[in-house]
Design an enzyme around this catalytic site. Structure first.
Site, PDB file in Angstrom:
ATOM      1  N   ARG A 232       0.855  -1.186   0.000  1.00  0.00           N
ATOM      2  CA  ARG A 232       0.000   0.000   0.000  1.00  0.00           C
ATOM      3  C   ARG A 232       0.894   1.239   0.000  1.00  0.00           C
ATOM      4  O   ARG A 232       1.854   1.326   0.770  1.00  0.00           O
ATOM      5  CB  ARG A 232      -0.898   0.022   1.250  1.00  0.00           C
ATOM      6  N   GLU A 261      -2.738   7.547  -4.698  1.00  0.00           N
ATOM      7  CA  GLU A 261      -3.056   6.942  -6.010  1.00  0.00           C
ATOM      8  C   GLU A 261      -4.564   6.880  -6.278  1.00  0.00           C
ATOM      9  O   GLU A 261      -4.994   6.745  -7.425  1.00  0.00           O
ATOM     10  CB  GLU A 261      -2.485   5.520  -6.099  1.00  0.00           C
ATOM     11  N   HIS A 293      -0.455  -0.173  -9.696  1.00  0.00           N
ATOM     12  CA  HIS A 293      -1.143  -1.099  -8.785  1.00  0.00           C
ATOM     13  C   HIS A 293      -1.667  -2.308  -9.560  1.00  0.00           C
ATOM     14  O   HIS A 293      -2.880  -2.547  -9.600  1.00  0.00           O
ATOM     15  CB  HIS A 293      -2.286  -0.384  -8.046  1.00  0.00           C
TER      16      HIS A 293
END
Ligand code: COI
Length: 327
Positions: A232, A261, A293
């Protein structure tokens, strides 16, 4: 039972129809993120499923509760986008989805190698027919110590992957696992920071882990340390990362995730003005690799994310035990 699925990508559609026949439910699929403004689309459903971009804050949870929705499944492993205490207070059951750790673990090794072999620069240069070797000399894993912070499912899989590369592997945990001890040595976190050339983070985001990479923890690491984040973004203080890259305290940085993000990654932003200045600043460094991601994004993981979310919702709604239930 009728379920509303939000954030549905094209590649999930066939899996949702398979899940619908397998678990005997009707599933309405929507591409958009679930918000209080569009929650009406789930009218008449008793459950919803989303990915990680829908934020289940008090407002959304109250809105779902008001509509009679009592079951929520996130098709993700992480659940930092859901306020679990609020869901519990409202009597909304929540489950997440599991998928094998191998996809993220393989991706992590790829990111380590990209950093150690300066591959971003090599790739950039080849695009403009620059085939020079200057500055591209790499390092071999067998000569290095790699620290894995968070020996959970993914961290363990990374440790096993790395065991084939001949590097020294360190990890930290209060629990000693004999299987892991075959491949890695335990250190406390400061010891791991002090001794590792490469450090990869595999922890959930919570109050204890938020900004765990900061100016203070960077000071404990080797000069030129290589940092990897496939977990994360908020585990790492982005300003501290900028300082680390500018001062060369950090030798290379690979991040599949980045602080701030949300609202950018997993969207096509080609024609938009992106307001995350830190993201743009970090992206331009030759020794910073950033991806959107996608470490999780494999066929096996997507299948598991869809199937487990629907299975979890059906189990929770029928009062059956659900092993992925969070509250
Ligand atoms: C997770 O499963 O927790 C992920 O990070 C992937 C997801 C945000 C799509």
């Amino acid at each position: 039972m009728e379920i509303a699925a939000f954030e549905v990508r094209k590649d999930e559609e066939a899996l949702f129809s398979q899940a619908s026949s397998q678990f005997g439910c009707t599933i309405r699929c929507f591409e958009e993120i679930l918000t209080p403004q569009n929650a009406r689309k789930a009218e008449g459903c008793s459950a919803v499923t989303t990915l990680g971009r829908s934020v289940f804050d008090r407002k959304l949870l109250e809105c779902l509760h008001h509509m009679g929705i009592r079951c929520v499944a996130t098709r993700t492993v992480g659940y930092d986008h859901i306020r679990l205490p609020e869901a519990k207070r409202l009597g909304i059951q929540v489950c997440n989805s599991g998928y094998g750790p191998e996809g993220v673990a393989d991706y992590t090794v790829m990111m380590i190698l990209l950093c150690l072999r300066n591959y971003k620069q090599a790739l950039w240069r080849a695009q403009v027919n620059d085939y020079s070797l200057y500055g591209l000399q790499g390092r071999e894993l067998k000569d290095l110590t790699v620290g894995i912070v968070g020996p959970g499912h993914i961290g363990r899989a990374v440790i096993k992957n790395l065991s084939g590369f001949g590097c020294r592997i360190l990890t930290c945990s209060s629990h000693r696992d004999p299987e892991i001890q075959r491949f890695a040595k335990y250190r406390d976190l400061d010891g791991l920071y002090r001794e590792s050339d490469v450090i990869s983070f595999h922890l959930p985001l919570n109050d204890d882990t938020h900004h765990m990479v900061n100016r203070e923890s960077l000071a404990k690491m080797k000069d030129g340390v290589v940092l990897i984040n496939t977990a994360r973004g908020e585990l790492m203080d982005i300003r501290a990362l900028e300082w680390g890259i500018e001062s060369q305290k950090i030798g290379a940085l690979a991040m599949d995730v980045i602080e701030g993000e949300r609202g950018i990654y997993h969207e096509d932003k080609r024609c938009d003005i992106i307001k995350n200045k830190d993201m743009a600043y970090l992206r331009q460094f030759p020794n910073v690799v950033m991806t959107q991601h996608l470490a999780f994004y494999t066929d096996a993981a997507v299948q598991s994310m869809v199937m487990q979310s629907i299975e979890g919702l059906v189990q929770m709604a029928s009062g059956l035990p659900c092993r992925t239930r969070l509250v």
